[in-house]
Design an enzyme around this catalytic site. Sequence first.
Site, PDB file in Angstrom:
ATOM      1  N   ARG A 179      72.139  12.985 -56.973  1.00 47.57           N
ATOM      2  CA  ARG A 179      72.759  11.754 -56.354  1.00 47.57           C
ATOM      3  C   ARG A 179      74.276  11.851 -55.776  1.00 47.57           C
ATOM      4  O   ARG A 179      74.647  11.196 -54.945  1.00 47.57           O
ATOM      5  CB  ARG A 179      72.881  10.607 -57.375  1.00 47.57           C
ATOM      6  CG  ARG A 179      71.105  10.194 -57.517  1.00 47.57           C
ATOM      7  CD  ARG A 179      71.488   8.638 -58.337  1.00 47.57           C
ATOM      8  NE  ARG A 179      72.542   8.083 -57.908  1.00 47.57           N
ATOM      9  CZ  ARG A 179      73.311   7.415 -58.867  1.00 47.57           C
ATOM     10  NH1 ARG A 179      73.050   7.140 -60.196  1.00 47.57           N
ATOM     11  NH2 ARG A 179      74.254   6.386 -58.474  1.00 47.57           N
TER      12      ARG A 179
ATOM     13  N   ASP B  13      84.410   8.982 -65.382  1.00 44.93           N
ATOM     14  CA  ASP B  13      83.383  10.068 -64.715  1.00 44.93           C
ATOM     15  C   ASP B  13      83.887  11.660 -65.029  1.00 44.93           C
ATOM     16  O   ASP B  13      82.955  12.314 -64.573  1.00 44.93           O
ATOM     17  CB  ASP B  13      83.683   9.884 -63.311  1.00 44.93           C
ATOM     18  CG  ASP B  13      83.067   8.441 -62.900  1.00 44.93           C
ATOM     19  OD1 ASP B  13      83.176   8.133 -61.696  1.00 44.93           O
ATOM     20  OD2 ASP B  13      82.461   7.952 -63.836  1.00 44.93           O
TER      21      ASP B  13
ATOM     22  N   CYS C 177      73.506   4.802 -62.526  1.00 48.32           N
ATOM     23  CA  CYS C 177      73.433   5.252 -63.985  1.00 48.32           C
ATOM     24  C   CYS C 177      73.458   4.565 -65.201  1.00 48.32           C
ATOM     25  O   CYS C 177      73.959   3.208 -65.200  1.00 48.32           O
ATOM     26  CB  CYS C 177      74.694   6.299 -64.038  1.00 48.32           C
ATOM     27  SG  CYS C 177      74.804   7.508 -63.142  1.00 48.32           S
TER      28      CYS C 177
ATOM     29  N   ARG D 169      76.721  -3.121 -67.169  1.00 47.31           N
ATOM     30  CA  ARG D 169      77.137  -2.987 -65.647  1.00 47.31           C
ATOM     31  C   ARG D 169      76.842  -4.412 -64.990  1.00 47.31           C
ATOM     32  O   ARG D 169      76.234  -4.388 -63.933  1.00 47.31           O
ATOM     33  CB  ARG D 169      76.376  -1.879 -65.164  1.00 47.31           C
ATOM     34  CG  ARG D 169      76.471  -0.334 -65.670  1.00 47.31           C
ATOM     35  CD  ARG D 169      76.142   0.793 -64.811  1.00 47.31           C
ATOM     36  NE  ARG D 169      77.377   1.016 -63.729  1.00 47.31           N
ATOM     37  CZ  ARG D 169      77.187   1.889 -62.991  1.00 47.31           C
ATOM     38  NH1 ARG D 169      76.158   3.025 -63.074  1.00 47.31           N
ATOM     39  NH2 ARG D 169      78.364   2.270 -62.415  1.00 47.31           N
TER      40      ARG D 169
ATOM     41  N   LYS E 158      81.914  11.019 -53.341  1.00 46.38           N
ATOM     42  CA  LYS E 158      80.726  10.127 -53.408  1.00 46.38           C
ATOM     43  C   LYS E 158      81.239   8.443 -53.386  1.00 46.38           C
ATOM     44  O   LYS E 158      80.684   7.840 -52.563  1.00 46.38           O
ATOM     45  CB  LYS E 158      80.033  10.400 -54.396  1.00 46.38           C
ATOM     46  CG  LYS E 158      78.944   9.355 -54.755  1.00 46.38           C
ATOM     47  CD  LYS E 158      77.977   9.733 -55.995  1.00 46.38           C
ATOM     48  CE  LYS E 158      78.700   9.166 -57.297  1.00 46.38           C
ATOM     49  NZ  LYS E 158      78.261   7.788 -57.620  1.00 46.38           N
ATOM     50  N   ASN E 159      82.117   8.225 -54.214  1.00 46.45           N
ATOM     51  CA  ASN E 159      82.422   6.823 -54.478  1.00 46.45           C
ATOM     52  C   ASN E 159      82.982   6.144 -53.281  1.00 46.45           C
ATOM     53  O   ASN E 159      83.330   4.948 -53.337  1.00 46.45           O
ATOM     54  CB  ASN E 159      83.057   6.726 -55.594  1.00 46.45           C
ATOM     55  CG  ASN E 159      81.941   7.061 -56.891  1.00 46.45           C
ATOM     56  OD1 ASN E 159      80.853   6.817 -56.589  1.00 46.45           O
ATOM     57  ND2 ASN E 159      82.544   7.336 -58.023  1.00 46.45           N
TER      58      ASN E 159
HETATM   59  C1  EPZ Z   1      82.381   2.729 -60.090  1.00 45.54           C
HETATM   60  O1  EPZ Z   1      81.403   2.029 -60.860  1.00 45.54           O
HETATM   61  C2  EPZ Z   1      81.893   4.166 -60.003  1.00 45.54           C
HETATM   62  N1  EPZ Z   1      80.699   3.972 -59.131  1.00 45.54           N
HETATM   63  C3  EPZ Z   1      81.445   4.763 -61.319  1.00 45.54           C
HETATM   64  O2  EPZ Z   1      81.199   6.046 -60.967  1.00 45.54           O
HETATM   65  C4  EPZ Z   1      82.774   4.724 -62.408  1.00 45.54           C
HETATM   66  O3  EPZ Z   1      82.572   5.197 -63.656  1.00 45.54           O
HETATM   67  C5  EPZ Z   1      83.335   3.368 -62.416  1.00 45.54           C
HETATM   68  O4  EPZ Z   1      83.680   2.732 -61.156  1.00 45.54           O
HETATM   69  C6  EPZ Z   1      84.660   3.287 -63.188  1.00 45.54           C
HETATM   70  O5  EPZ Z   1      85.595   4.189 -62.539  1.00 45.54           O
HETATM   71  C7  EPZ Z   1      80.939   3.990 -57.792  1.00 45.54           C
HETATM   72  O6  EPZ Z   1      82.036   3.664 -57.283  1.00 45.54           O
HETATM   73  C8  EPZ Z   1      79.522   3.621 -57.186  1.00 45.54           C
HETATM   74  P1  EPZ Z   1      83.454  -0.803 -62.591  1.00 45.54           P
HETATM   75  P2  EPZ Z   1      81.572   0.398 -60.970  1.00 45.54           P
HETATM   76  O7  EPZ Z   1      83.132  -2.129 -61.676  1.00 45.54           O
HETATM   77  O8  EPZ Z   1      82.101  -0.117 -60.019  1.00 45.54           O
HETATM   78  C9  EPZ Z   1      83.026  -3.930 -66.094  1.00 45.54           C
HETATM   79  C10 EPZ Z   1      79.748   8.079 -60.879  1.00 45.54           C
HETATM   80  O9  EPZ Z   1      79.446   8.742 -62.025  1.00 45.54           O
HETATM   81  N2  EPZ Z   1      82.814  -4.769 -64.980  1.00 45.54           N
HETATM   82  O10 EPZ Z   1      85.115  -0.450 -62.209  1.00 45.54           O
HETATM   83  O11 EPZ Z   1      80.368  -0.108 -61.478  1.00 45.54           O
HETATM   84  C11 EPZ Z   1      82.108  -2.789 -66.156  1.00 45.54           C
HETATM   85  O12 EPZ Z   1      81.108  -3.027 -67.171  1.00 45.54           O
HETATM   86  C12 EPZ Z   1      79.886   6.672 -61.349  1.00 45.54           C
HETATM   87  O13 EPZ Z   1      80.124   8.219 -59.932  1.00 45.54           O
HETATM   88  C13 EPZ Z   1      82.522  -6.353 -65.137  1.00 45.54           C
HETATM   89  O14 EPZ Z   1      82.514  -6.500 -66.408  1.00 45.54           O
HETATM   90  O15 EPZ Z   1      82.472   0.294 -62.299  1.00 45.54           O
HETATM   91  C14 EPZ Z   1      82.813  -1.751 -66.855  1.00 45.54           C
HETATM   92  O16 EPZ Z   1      82.931  -1.880 -68.316  1.00 45.54           O
HETATM   93  C15 EPZ Z   1      79.458   6.155 -62.662  1.00 45.54           C
HETATM   94  N3  EPZ Z   1      82.104  -6.994 -64.455  1.00 45.54           N
HETATM   95  C16 EPZ Z   1      84.212  -2.035 -66.204  1.00 45.54           C
HETATM   96  O17 EPZ Z   1      84.242  -3.274 -65.622  1.00 45.54           O
HETATM   97  C17 EPZ Z   1      82.113  -6.565 -62.976  1.00 45.54           C
HETATM   98  O18 EPZ Z   1      81.689  -7.566 -62.114  1.00 45.54           O
HETATM   99  C18 EPZ Z   1      84.279  -0.917 -64.985  1.00 45.54           C
HETATM  100  O19 EPZ Z   1      83.438  -1.165 -64.292  1.00 45.54           O
HETATM  101  C19 EPZ Z   1      82.160  -5.229 -62.658  1.00 45.54           C
HETATM  102  C20 EPZ Z   1      82.564  -4.325 -63.834  1.00 45.54           C
END
Ligand code: EPZ
Length: 419
Positions: free
Chosen positions: A398, A306, A117, A122, A22-23
Amino acid sequence: MEKLVIQGRTRLHGEVTISGAKNAAVALIPATLLINGVCTLENLPNISDVQIQCEILKELGATIEWLNPNTARIDTSTVDNYKAPLDKTSKFRASYYLIGALLSRFHNVEVGLPGGCNLGARPIDQHIKGFEALGANVEVATGKVTASAENLIGAPIYMDTVSVGATINIILASVFAKGTTTIDNAAKEPHIVDVANFLNSIGADIRGAGTDIIKINGVEKLKSGSTYSVVPDQIEAGTFMLAAMATGGDIVLKNCISEHLDCLTAKIIEMGGKVDESGDEIRVYCNKRPTKANIKTAPYPGFPTDLQSQMGVVLALADGTSVISENIWESRFQYTYELIKMGAKITSQGKTAFFEGVEKLSGAPVYATDLRAGAALIIAGIAAEGTTELYNLQHIDRGYENIEEKFRKLGANIIRVRE
Ligand code: EPZ
């Protein structure tokens, strides 16, 4: 309203084929905007996030032909619009990739803020930091992100946080930038490597994906007419591996890349499970009660956030008291309140949850609070005595293709009922 009705207690056994990730898929689809031509994506998971991403591309002017439920021929040469509406982008998280792709192609973009989610704040500040470093003016207001750039110029970017989305988005935004972009402290997930492999296969120049330093040398254009197959979904695979552990089952997963699951495999073996890897197959079996474990989620290659809720089900049934530290998201323990309804003994405080293992769970009406929590509750229903009714299936649909069918083929007594 739909619900899943699950009769436990079943030991899952048999074979399951893992779908495309998916991702990765939700990033590859907007990445095709950079081609300004045609490409065919294979092994796409048939899930609602992919469908919505495709609908948005069509609204931008793309033509998408489905050759089968998992193969799409995408023509983005007809895309003439760089505005994606909030009512669509807010339905899922990965709509944020439209910002990087449209900025790259048009030097102009207006995209509704993403949804996804409910795991906490986020933010997308790291995405914006990257776009601004490349020379874009970015504004967030009235529920959307607008960005524009005279020119996109390669730049050194140091990520304050390891971010999957921001890493991929900056890659998308820098493919055509003049000169070299360096992303330092980059995320290393398999789906990031998949996006880089796809773009490189059609003429991009991206090096180091999968490490914490990625270099992107800007190119003029990308090749049209290619075909690319989406990487297998390591989170779906991990979900079934943990289902084998929670139900004392024996499952062979097909179409996997076992290296993507090394962290989970090590944990499963630590807890008394068995894992046999052979080519693109992984067999997981557990013929005794799992022992307790301490889990700390971390960016790849650490334990994936995840898979945290699915592991929580195993810990709820394990012998002893276990701890999970959720270090990625502020709020990813909602599922534990649903497991408590089924007899689990769990207490959570901030980023830490304590699981006092019980001999068995009992079926109950429960509610999916996010995509992976939904999958975890299916596993819990299969492992529990009695009947479980699971609601809020939209979360699960989803990200999991035909999930009840896959579990039914492994022996689960599970049906989808429309109320
Ligand atoms: C991706 O989300 C995945 N979604 C998530 O999977 C997954 O949990 C996550 O990566 C971590 O592996 C998709 O790929 C569509 P991040 P993303 O940016 O990109 C902070 C699922 O179940 N952060 O790696 O939103 C954030 O708050 C979903 O498939 C900032 O602070 O995650 C978090 O604490 C759920 N500023 C950490 O970084 C930013 O600009 C990791 O977030 C971006 C993120």
